[in-house]
Write an enzyme that holds these catalytic residues in place. Structure first.
Site, PDB file in Angstrom:
ATOM      1  N   LYS A  77       2.818  -2.992  12.336  1.00 47.31           N
ATOM      2  CA  LYS A  77       3.555  -4.315  12.161  1.00 47.31           C
ATOM      3  C   LYS A  77       3.789  -4.866  13.442  1.00 47.31           C
ATOM      4  O   LYS A  77       4.288  -4.133  14.664  1.00 47.31           O
ATOM      5  CB  LYS A  77       4.701  -4.188  11.346  1.00 47.31           C
ATOM      6  CG  LYS A  77       5.474  -5.476  10.860  1.00 47.31           C
ATOM      7  CD  LYS A  77       6.587  -5.160  10.009  1.00 47.31           C
ATOM      8  CE  LYS A  77       7.269  -6.242   9.300  1.00 47.31           C
ATOM      9  NZ  LYS A  77       8.475  -5.968   8.300  1.00 47.31           N
ATOM     10  N   SER A 155       8.456  -8.807   4.433  1.00 51.77           N
ATOM     11  CA  SER A 155       7.678  -9.284   5.286  1.00 51.77           C
ATOM     12  C   SER A 155       6.385  -8.502   6.004  1.00 51.77           C
ATOM     13  O   SER A 155       5.792  -9.076   6.765  1.00 51.77           O
ATOM     14  CB  SER A 155       8.784  -9.382   6.573  1.00 51.77           C
ATOM     15  OG  SER A 155       9.250  -8.210   7.085  1.00 51.77           O
ATOM     16  N   SER A 179      11.003  -5.122   2.752  1.00 55.37           N
ATOM     17  CA  SER A 179       9.929  -5.367   3.458  1.00 55.37           C
ATOM     18  C   SER A 179       8.608  -4.490   3.050  1.00 55.37           C
ATOM     19  O   SER A 179       7.607  -4.969   3.587  1.00 55.37           O
ATOM     20  CB  SER A 179      10.288  -6.054   4.866  1.00 55.37           C
ATOM     21  OG  SER A 179      10.932  -7.030   4.906  1.00 55.37           O
TER      22      SER A 179
END
Length: 453
Positions: A77, A155, A179
């Site tokens: 990420k 996310s 997330s």
């Protein structure tokens, strides 16, 4: 798509495939002009990944002992530090703030274990939404009903699509309110959030220093467990075989079963029946304490206050560069006085203690990860009110267990060919290994029964 990590490791060890082939396949999918790669990756390390794969293949042919993840392509990420590179955390507002001096602890652990980092994946700006939308980088589409364009969840949006579309075996991500688990549930994958202190967060751009957790999205519980062992510096070993016979599972009736759509409700009911047939004892419990978490502002108050404290100085100069929907959530923290923030921390500790007295009698809690299937993307892009309401609903169940600091995993529980639905299995704080072992037994029962997509 790639199978789970363990079969691939066996295939490489026994000569049925190579790291080079795995990386070539991943890169072909990442660069396919008809695919989602352009919206999945903020940076792609094609040449570097191929060189690493070739080196592992040569070492394997020479009989050199290799680390446990050697040759597996993974993604990270965009909020994890890499030495010499800027950490943007999904935002143009972070441009120009200088490169990281060293790798994040989680990235360093993956490298030591032999994982090949294919690239950095897109995310909601500064990780502050459960939908996965990002106006700066674009939003990758959910693999289900892709023609109509549904959200990936967030996310860790790019992390999920990198796995669902065969660009990686696993995606390293973070989870502050869901997330990892939300995109896993919406995309038909598995996502594990550990107890926060189990995995080092050093070098991961924070949203909330009290609530952030580091974990992965992958294709199976065993795969998540393998990566968790690497990230937590635990011994690498297969999960112990576990029977569901006599296991006590509890379904809270407060909050988490509200507003389920028809498909999620039916999938969850079928899952409960399957687990009971496999020998689990399943009991509904009220657990009204869960409703106190949002009522007392525990999760939202802590996250907003800590996010504002982190961003306040940048906002003076760069507020206009933020995604407005993220900006408004960060600015909510400006109105939270220190006394309220401290009250939230105290209330969190007190509620954790009270709930543990009840839930410790059970092997785990189970519930739907998210109460609806993945919504369409376009309406959310066009309607701020709909965005806010949908975001709150997506985060509702998962965020409760960040507030309680529980290990929690989402695994698929839908019938093949239908919209993805996640089953969330929640254990006791610092009982991560037991939670993963139980989730593996649940996964096996669901796969045997056929109600897993």
């Amino acid at each position: 798509m790639f199978p789970a990590a363990s079969p691939l490791l066996a295939d490489m060890a026994e000569g049925r495939t190579t790291a080079t082939r795995l990386v070539e396949t991943a890169l072909a999918r990442a660069t396919d002009p008809a695919g989602e790669g352009v919206r999945v990756f903020t940076t792609l390390y094609a040449d570097q990944a191929m060189a690493q794969a070739a080196a592992f293949d040569q070492a394997r042919e020479a009989g050199i002992s290799l680390p446990p993840l050697a040759g597996l392509p993974v993604t990270i990420k965009d909020l994890f530090d890499e030495a010499g590179r800027e950490t943007l955390a999904g935002s143009v507002a972070s441009h120009g703030e200088g490169p990281a001096e060293q790798d994040a602890a989680a990235v360093a652990a993956l490298r030591r274990a032999g994982a090949i980092i294919l690239g950095r994946t897109t995310m909601t700006e500064y990780a502050f939404s459960g939908l996965g939308l990002n106006p700066h980088t674009g939003t990758p589409r959910n693999p289900w009903d892709r023609a109509n364009g549904r959200i990936p969840g967030g996310s860790s949006a790019g992390a999920a699509i990198s796995v669902s579309d065969g660009m990686a075996v696993a995606g390293l991500g973070s989870d502050t309110g869901g997330s990892l688990r939300i995109p896993a549930a919406l995309c038909g994958l598995t996502g594990f959030k550990p107890t926060a202190r189990r995995v080092s967060r050093d070098g991961a751009y924070p949203l909330s220093t009290s609530l952030d957790c580091i974990g992965v999205i992958a294709r199976s519980v065993r795969c998540c467990a393998l990566f968790d062992q690497i990230l937590s510096a635990s011994p690498v070993a297969p999960l112990p075989a576990l029977s569901l016979q006599g296991r006590r599972l509890a379904i809270p009736t407060a909050v988490v079963l509200d507003q389920m759509d028809i498909h999620v409700a039916a999938s969850f009911a079928a899952t409960v029946r399957t687990l009971e047939k496999a020998g689990a004892s399943i009991e509904e419990i009220a657990l009204p304490e869960l409703a106190e978490i949002p009522a007392r502002g525990i999760q939202g108050g802590i996250a907003a206050a800590e996010a504002y404290a982190l961003h306040q100085h940048r906002l003076v100069r760069k507020a206009h560069l933020y995604d407005p929907r993220v900006l408004v959530r960060i600015l909510n923290g400006q109105a939270i006085p220190a006394s309220i923030y401290i009250d939230c921390l105290k209330a969190r500790e007190e509620i954790c203690t009270r709930i543990s007295r009840i839930t410790s009698a059970y092997d785990a809690l189970i519930m739907p990860t998210v109460p609806t299937v993945a919504p369409l993307l376009t309406p959310l892009e066009c309607d701020d009110a709909l965005y806010g309401a949908t975001n709150a609903l997506m985060l509702r169940n998962t965020s409760l267990f960040n507030a309680l600091d529980r290990p929690a995993i989402s695994l698929p529980c839908h019938a093949p060919g239908t919209a993805p639905v996640g089953l969330m299995v929640v254990g006791e704080t610092m009982k991560d290994d037991a939670t993963l072992s139980l989730a593996c037994a649940i996964e096996t029962a669901l796969q045997t029964a056929g109600n897993k997509g």
